[in-house]
Design a protein around this motif. Structure first.
Motif, PDB file in Angstrom:
ATOM      1  N   ARG A 313       0.856  -1.182   0.000  1.00 20.19           N
ATOM      2  CA  ARG A 313       0.000   0.000   0.000  1.00 20.19           C
ATOM      3  C   ARG A 313       0.884   1.221   0.000  1.00 20.19           C
ATOM      4  O   ARG A 313       1.714   1.406   0.889  1.00 20.19           O
ATOM      5  CB  ARG A 313      -0.922   0.012   1.222  1.00 20.19           C
ATOM      6  CG  ARG A 313      -1.938   1.138   1.189  1.00 20.19           C
ATOM      7  CD  ARG A 313      -2.848   1.073   2.370  1.00 20.19           C
ATOM      8  NE  ARG A 313      -2.109   1.146   3.622  1.00 20.19           N
ATOM      9  CZ  ARG A 313      -2.582   1.710   4.734  1.00 20.19           C
ATOM     10  NH1 ARG A 313      -3.770   2.227   4.740  1.00 20.19           N
ATOM     11  NH2 ARG A 313      -1.864   1.733   5.831  1.00 20.19           N
ATOM     12  N   TRP A 314       0.720   2.061  -1.003  1.00 16.29           N
ATOM     13  CA  TRP A 314       1.541   3.255  -1.149  1.00 16.29           C
ATOM     14  C   TRP A 314       0.856   4.407  -0.429  1.00 16.29           C
ATOM     15  O   TRP A 314      -0.316   4.691  -0.649  1.00 16.29           O
ATOM     16  CB  TRP A 314       1.735   3.583  -2.630  1.00 16.29           C
ATOM     17  CG  TRP A 314       2.389   2.485  -3.389  1.00 16.29           C
ATOM     18  CD1 TRP A 314       1.797   1.523  -4.125  1.00 16.29           C
ATOM     19  CD2 TRP A 314       3.790   2.211  -3.455  1.00 16.29           C
ATOM     20  NE1 TRP A 314       2.707   0.664  -4.656  1.00 16.29           N
ATOM     21  CE2 TRP A 314       3.947   1.071  -4.274  1.00 16.29           C
ATOM     22  CE3 TRP A 314       4.912   2.815  -2.919  1.00 16.29           C
ATOM     23  CZ2 TRP A 314       5.198   0.515  -4.546  1.00 16.29           C
ATOM     24  CZ3 TRP A 314       6.156   2.274  -3.203  1.00 16.29           C
ATOM     25  CH2 TRP A 314       6.284   1.142  -4.005  1.00 16.29           C
ATOM     26  N   VAL A 315       1.604   5.069   0.432  1.00 13.29           N
ATOM     27  CA  VAL A 315       1.087   6.171   1.237  1.00 13.29           C
ATOM     28  C   VAL A 315       1.862   7.421   0.865  1.00 13.29           C
ATOM     29  O   VAL A 315       3.103   7.396   0.752  1.00 13.29           O
ATOM     30  CB  VAL A 315       1.225   5.879   2.744  1.00 13.29           C
ATOM     31  CG1 VAL A 315       0.654   7.037   3.561  1.00 13.29           C
ATOM     32  CG2 VAL A 315       0.513   4.589   3.083  1.00 13.29           C
ATOM     33  N   MET A 316       1.149   8.523   0.654  1.00  7.97           N
ATOM     34  CA  MET A 316       1.788   9.792   0.319  1.00  7.97           C
ATOM     35  C   MET A 316       2.297  10.465   1.597  1.00  7.97           C
ATOM     36  O   MET A 316       1.549  10.626   2.555  1.00  7.97           O
ATOM     37  CB  MET A 316       0.797  10.703  -0.403  1.00  7.97           C
ATOM     38  CG  MET A 316       1.401  12.023  -0.836  1.00  7.97           C
ATOM     39  SD  MET A 316       0.183  13.062  -1.629  1.00  7.97           S
ATOM     40  CE  MET A 316      -0.222  12.071  -3.050  1.00  7.97           C
ATOM     41  N   VAL A 317       3.567  10.820   1.596  1.00  9.05           N
ATOM     42  CA  VAL A 317       4.192  11.469   2.744  1.00  9.05           C
ATOM     43  C   VAL A 317       4.670  12.839   2.294  1.00  9.05           C
ATOM     44  O   VAL A 317       5.387  12.964   1.290  1.00  9.05           O
ATOM     45  CB  VAL A 317       5.376  10.638   3.281  1.00  9.05           C
ATOM     46  CG1 VAL A 317       6.029  11.347   4.447  1.00  9.05           C
ATOM     47  CG2 VAL A 317       4.901   9.256   3.683  1.00  9.05           C
ATOM     48  N   THR A 318       4.261  13.848   3.016  1.00  9.82           N
ATOM     49  CA  THR A 318       4.664  15.216   2.686  1.00  9.82           C
ATOM     50  C   THR A 318       5.956  15.537   3.418  1.00  9.82           C
ATOM     51  O   THR A 318       6.036  15.451   4.654  1.00  9.82           O
ATOM     52  CB  THR A 318       3.572  16.207   3.095  1.00  9.82           C
ATOM     53  OG1 THR A 318       3.312  16.057   4.482  1.00  9.82           O
ATOM     54  CG2 THR A 318       2.289  15.932   2.305  1.00  9.82           C
ATOM     55  N   ALA A 319       6.996  15.899   2.665  1.00 13.12           N
ATOM     56  CA  ALA A 319       8.299  16.236   3.255  1.00 13.12           C
ATOM     57  C   ALA A 319       8.333  17.715   3.580  1.00 13.12           C
ATOM     58  O   ALA A 319       8.086  18.558   2.715  1.00 13.12           O
ATOM     59  CB  ALA A 319       9.423  15.873   2.285  1.00 13.12           C
ATOM     60  N   GLU A 320       8.628  18.037   4.826  1.00  9.20           N
ATOM     61  CA  GLU A 320       8.686  19.434   5.257  1.00  9.20           C
ATOM     62  C   GLU A 320      10.098  19.975   5.027  1.00  9.20           C
ATOM     63  O   GLU A 320      11.091  19.313   5.376  1.00  9.20           O
ATOM     64  CB  GLU A 320       8.328  19.556   6.731  1.00  9.20           C
ATOM     65  CG  GLU A 320       6.906  19.098   7.032  1.00  9.20           C
ATOM     66  CD  GLU A 320       6.602  19.233   8.494  1.00  9.20           C
ATOM     67  OE1 GLU A 320       7.526  19.629   9.241  1.00  9.20           O
ATOM     68  OE2 GLU A 320       5.448  18.956   8.887  1.00  9.20           O
ATOM     69  N   PRO A 321      10.234  21.155   4.455  1.00  6.67           N
ATOM     70  CA  PRO A 321      11.583  21.720   4.246  1.00  6.67           C
ATOM     71  C   PRO A 321      12.250  22.053   5.572  1.00  6.67           C
ATOM     72  O   PRO A 321      11.619  22.516   6.522  1.00  6.67           O
ATOM     73  CB  PRO A 321      11.314  22.981   3.425  1.00  6.67           C
ATOM     74  CG  PRO A 321       9.908  23.347   3.751  1.00  6.67           C
ATOM     75  CD  PRO A 321       9.178  22.062   3.983  1.00  6.67           C
ATOM     76  N   GLN A 322      13.539  21.781   5.649  1.00  3.57           N
ATOM     77  CA  GLN A 322      14.293  22.015   6.876  1.00  3.57           C
ATOM     78  C   GLN A 322      15.606  22.696   6.530  1.00  3.57           C
ATOM     79  O   GLN A 322      16.305  22.278   5.599  1.00  3.57           O
ATOM     80  CB  GLN A 322      14.568  20.687   7.582  1.00  3.57           C
ATOM     81  CG  GLN A 322      15.290  20.846   8.908  1.00  3.57           C
ATOM     82  CD  GLN A 322      15.465  19.515   9.581  1.00  3.57           C
ATOM     83  OE1 GLN A 322      14.966  18.527   9.093  1.00  3.57           O
ATOM     84  NE2 GLN A 322      16.191  19.508  10.683  1.00  3.57           N
ATOM     85  N   SER A 323      15.956  23.726   7.231  1.00  4.74           N
ATOM     86  CA  SER A 323      17.194  24.460   6.961  1.00  4.74           C
ATOM     87  C   SER A 323      18.388  23.617   7.364  1.00  4.74           C
ATOM     88  O   SER A 323      18.321  22.800   8.279  1.00  4.74           O
ATOM     89  CB  SER A 323      17.191  25.788   7.713  1.00  4.74           C
ATOM     90  OG  SER A 323      17.115  25.553   9.111  1.00  4.74           O
ATOM     91  N   HIS A 324      19.524  23.801   6.649  1.00 10.43           N
ATOM     92  CA  HIS A 324      20.719  23.014   6.917  1.00 10.43           C
ATOM     93  C   HIS A 324      21.382  23.422   8.220  1.00 10.43           C
ATOM     94  O   HIS A 324      22.035  22.618   8.878  1.00 10.43           O
ATOM     95  CB  HIS A 324      21.714  23.181   5.760  1.00 10.43           C
ATOM     96  CG  HIS A 324      21.159  22.674   4.466  1.00 10.43           C
ATOM     97  ND1 HIS A 324      21.068  21.337   4.180  1.00 10.43           N
ATOM     98  CD2 HIS A 324      20.637  23.337   3.401  1.00 10.43           C
ATOM     99  CE1 HIS A 324      20.547  21.185   2.966  1.00 10.43           C
ATOM    100  NE2 HIS A 324      20.270  22.389   2.487  1.00 10.43           N
ATOM    101  N   GLY A 325      21.272  24.695   8.607  1.00  9.11           N
ATOM    102  CA  GLY A 325      21.961  25.149   9.810  1.00  9.11           C
ATOM    103  C   GLY A 325      21.240  24.804  11.088  1.00  9.11           C
ATOM    104  O   GLY A 325      21.808  24.836  12.165  1.00  9.11           O
ATOM    105  N   THR A 326      19.977  24.481  11.028  1.00  2.00           N
ATOM    106  CA  THR A 326      19.190  24.201  12.236  1.00  2.00           C
ATOM    107  C   THR A 326      19.056  22.715  12.404  1.00  2.00           C
ATOM    108  O   THR A 326      18.610  22.014  11.478  1.00  2.00           O
ATOM    109  CB  THR A 326      17.795  24.842  12.118  1.00  2.00           C
ATOM    110  OG1 THR A 326      17.975  26.226  11.860  1.00  2.00           O
ATOM    111  CG2 THR A 326      17.011  24.633  13.395  1.00  2.00           C
ATOM    112  N   PRO A 327      19.384  22.150  13.510  1.00  2.00           N
ATOM    113  CA  PRO A 327      19.219  20.709  13.710  1.00  2.00           C
ATOM    114  C   PRO A 327      17.754  20.341  13.779  1.00  2.00           C
ATOM    115  O   PRO A 327      16.891  21.167  14.033  1.00  2.00           O
ATOM    116  CB  PRO A 327      19.944  20.449  15.045  1.00  2.00           C
ATOM    117  CG  PRO A 327      19.940  21.774  15.750  1.00  2.00           C
ATOM    118  CD  PRO A 327      20.029  22.817  14.684  1.00  2.00           C
ATOM    119  N   ALA A 328      17.514  19.015  13.563  1.00  2.00           N
ATOM    120  CA  ALA A 328      16.119  18.551  13.511  1.00  2.00           C
ATOM    121  C   ALA A 328      15.444  18.672  14.856  1.00  2.00           C
ATOM    122  O   ALA A 328      14.255  18.909  14.962  1.00  2.00           O
ATOM    123  CB  ALA A 328      16.080  17.105  13.024  1.00  2.00           C
TER     124      ALA A 328
END
Length: 358
Positions: A313-328
């Motif tokens: 089953r394929w589920v759509m996942v929305t990727a949120e943009p994240q800045s390179h300088g800020t950790p997750a």
């Protein structure tokens, strides 16, 4: 004598009789001209021949033209067209014209593939397991009685019950295994039909080949696992069912070999041969029970998910943009908004880079 029509301008040669109406358009004819016709007028001089340099013919007055008229009487008048009558009107749609007959094409009835009750398969497997356990217990008891009979005579009733109990257990196991084979073969055929119908493909194996490959005693050792592997490949389950299928296949071969050995040694008549055969039959029943347990495990692997549901089953996942300088881990929560931020719905009056209007 020539008369000209006042309507169509046609010149009519009326001979020596004056006419009033034009034969063509029924217009009034003008009075005959008293001037002589140019072609009948006498030349003014002797040199008035064609090609000569004498006098020229007189021109026709305005409103006159030359026409070619056949000699004799005037042509007969044309037949007037008959009136067509009123425009036809119909109170209903006429049926005498061309008609298009469209045969209603009924949708083709989809032939549902055969189905096998899961409860029946599970009940058959459970019955065969109980029969095998009963046969193992009976043969263990018979072996114990044989050991006891080495030094002490057995009661005839006990000996008879032990003997016939072993025969009854063997017959029960025989019919239980036949019923299990038939039910599992029917399940395999129905499962393959549903799996190939879901992919809109025909089953490459005919039904008679599936039945023969599953029911014949030695042929089923080679072809039945192949049919199961094809089913797992069609349902995209071969990745995690390959090991259970291979182990079940090996256990089936081991059970077949042990059962063949036990049957071959069952014709002995001495006491030690009978005891050895009892042990061989007990081991054969235990091996058959293990093969049946692996069969039930493989069956549950297929029935773990319905065949009409896709395995992936394929589920759509929305990727949120994240800045390179800020950790997750230090990302701000979505609900938090700066205090000075303007609401998104408010329209922007001026651009950020452009100068404001004076």
């Amino acid at each position: 004598m020539i008369q000209v029509c006042s309507r169509c301008g046609t010149r009519w040669n009326v001979r020596d009789r004056q006419r009033v109406w034009c034969p063509r358009c029924q217009g009034s004819l003008l009075a005959p001209s008293a001037e002589p016709e140019p072609q009948w007028s006498a030349p003014s001089s002797a040199g008035g021949q064609p090609g000569g340099g004498g006098g020229t013919p007189r021109r026709l007055p305005s409103g006159y033209r030359w026409i070619a008229v056949r000699p004799g009487a005037a042509p007969p008048p044309r037949r007037p067209r008959r009136p067509l009558g009123p425009t036809p009107r119909y109170t209903v749609i006429p049926r005498w014209g061309l008609q298009d007959h469209f045969e209603s094409v009924l949708p083709a009835e989809q032939v549902e593939p055969p189905k096998t009750s899961t409860r029946m398969v599970q009940a058959t497997l459970l019955t065969a397991m109980v029969a095998l356990i009963f046969a193992v217990v009976v043969h263990i008891a018979n072996y114990a009685l044989l050991l006891y009979n080495r030094s002490t005579l057995l009661n005839p009733i006990v000996a008879g019950v032990a003997t016939w109990a072993g025969v009854a257990a063997s017959v029960l196991v025989f019919f239980a295994l036949i019923a299990t084979t038939v039910v599992l073969a029917n399940w395999l055929i129905a499962r393959r039909a549903v799996a190939f119908a879901r992919h809109e493909l025909p089953d490459p194996r005919p039904v008679w080949q599936l039945w023969l490959g599953c029911l014949l005693p030695v042929v089923n050792l080679f072809w039945a696992p192949v049919f199961v592997i094809e089913l797992a490949r069609v349902e995209a389950r071969l990745t995690w069912l390959r090991t259970p299928i291979v182990v079940w296949w090996c256990a089936w071969w081991a059970s077949f070999l042990v059962s063949t050995f036990a049957f071959a040694t069952s014709f002995t008549r001495d006491a030690q041969g009978i005891a050895n055969n009892t042990v061989a039959i007990t081991i054969a029943y235990l091996t058959a029970l293990a093969a049946l347990l692996l069969t039930a495990k493989m069956y549950r692997g297929f029935e773990h998910q319905a065949v009409d549901r896709p395995v992936k089953r394929w589920v759509m996942v929305t990727a949120e943009p994240q800045s390179h300088g800020t950790p997750a881990g230090d990302s701000e929560p979505k609900d938090a908004e700066p205090k000075d931020a303007e609401p998104e719905s408010a329209p922007r009056v001026e651009s950020d880079r452009d100068e404001p209007a004076a």
